[in-house]
Design a protein around this motif. Structure first.
Motif: not given
Length: 358
Positions: A40, A44, A315
């Motif tokens: 990420a 994020q 992510r």
């Protein structure tokens, strides 16, 4: 006619979903560079940890963490201050008795007498060091090549004498000295690798290396040292003939990201968080979190723990979304097709029951 056409369309959708899902799964299986999770961004990571803190950083949880840290000997003021700062940041009131206990402990631990006596104990036994003391009382040797040469020399003497060799200290000394000589600097500059090795040596003295990182160091020493040449090592130039560099690369890569953690925060924070690191992936994720969160990292690590903190550094990749969409489409198409078949069967049965009565 329309029912047959509908079933045909559903069958085509089902076949398309199955083909897309199979293709995506095959790409993941055949290409290790395509992974369902990717690193990420800093923004994020910060956003993910904030979402986690909504449910994790409750007044009860923070109070319990602070009370547990207060009960330690020696007390970890890096963690204590981070937890108190997190409570202030999120405007969470702490019990007055707990605030008073923190203040009393701070006065006790930071008095002149306590500082002198604790530093003397730390210099004699690194296991007795607090995180704030170790950088003053132990770092002068551990952060220079002198400590690495001494570690390799001790191992050589022990091996020649038939005594037990400290393989963990040997492996970390080899990486530190090898980085200084640019022998083991792959994956990072020699200074970066050396800094990571020095932190790991301090952490080892304090008992702050994870069991898996210890095993990694032992494996590197067992498979990467030319034991017959080890007793002759007295300088950087002698080291090349005494090691197999490829055996030390997993350890070297892990220690490289430890230096990133140090750069993003400080050596004391890195030492505190080192028990979270089991391998190179952990070191990279922790370094990514440090670069995203900076001084806020410790408080969040205390409350969230390793698994949730590391989860915030990842992510879903586009590949994962494609695979997920394919699976959803496959399930919906299958359900629709099965529903259509069941409906058609029920209608036929009802027609057979209606005809005789008519």
């Amino acid at each position: 006619m329309w029912r047959g056409l509908t079933r045909l369309i559903l069958l085509m959708v089902l076949a398309g979903s199955l083909a897309g899902t199979t293709l995506t799964a095959a790409r993941i299986a055949s290409d290790p560079l395509i992974a369902p999770f990717v690193e990420a961004s800093k923004a994020q990571i910060a956003a993910a940890t904030e979402r986690m803190l909504i449910t994790a950083a409750t007044p009860e949880t923070l109070s319990a963490h602070i009370a547990n840290r207060l009960a330690e000997t020696p007390r970890n003021w890096l963690a204590l201050d981070a937890l108190v700062d997190l409570a202030h940041e999120r405007k969470i009131p702490l019990p007055s008795a707990l605030n008073a206990a923190v203040q009393t402990a701070r006065e006790d631990d930071h008095s002149y007498y306590a500082t002198v006596t604790s530093c003397a104990a730390c210099a004699y036994d690194p296991a007795q060091c607090s995180l704030s003391e170790v950088m003053i009382c132990q770092a002068s040797i551990a952060l220079t090549p002198i400590g690495d040469i001494a570690g390799i020399t001790r191992a050589g003497v022990a091996y020649a004498s038939g005594d037990k060799v400290d393989q963990i200290d040997l492996a970390l000394s080899v990486v530190g000295l090898g980085a200084t000589a640019a022998i083991l600097a792959s994956g990072g500059s020699s200074g970066v690798v050396k800094a990571g090795a020095s932190l790991a040596k301090l952490a080892r003295k304090m008992g702050r290396l994870s069991p898996r990182l210890v095993d990694m160091a032992v494996t590197a020493a067992r498979t990467g040292v030319n034991w017959a040449s080890l007793p002759a090592v007295r300088s950087v130039d002698d080291l090349t003939a005494a090691i197999h560099t490829e055996a030390f690369l997993p350890l070297t890569n892990t220690l490289t990201d430890l230096s990133r953690l140090n750069t993003a925060t400080n050596a004391t924070t890195a030492l505190h968080l080192l028990p979270m690191v089991d391998d190179a992936n952990d070191a990279r994720r922790l370094a990514n979190a440090a670069e995203a969160l900076g001084p806020k990292l410790v408080g969040r690590a205390e409350v969230l723990g390793k698994s949730r903190l590391f989860r915030a550094t990842l992510r879903f990749s586009e590949t994962a979304w494609a695979l997920g969409a394919g699976l959803v489409g496959l399930m919906l198409s299958t359900a629709s097709l099965i529903g259509g078949v069941i409906q058609h069967a029920l209608i036929k049965r009802l027609r057979r029951q209606i005809k005789p009565s008519a």
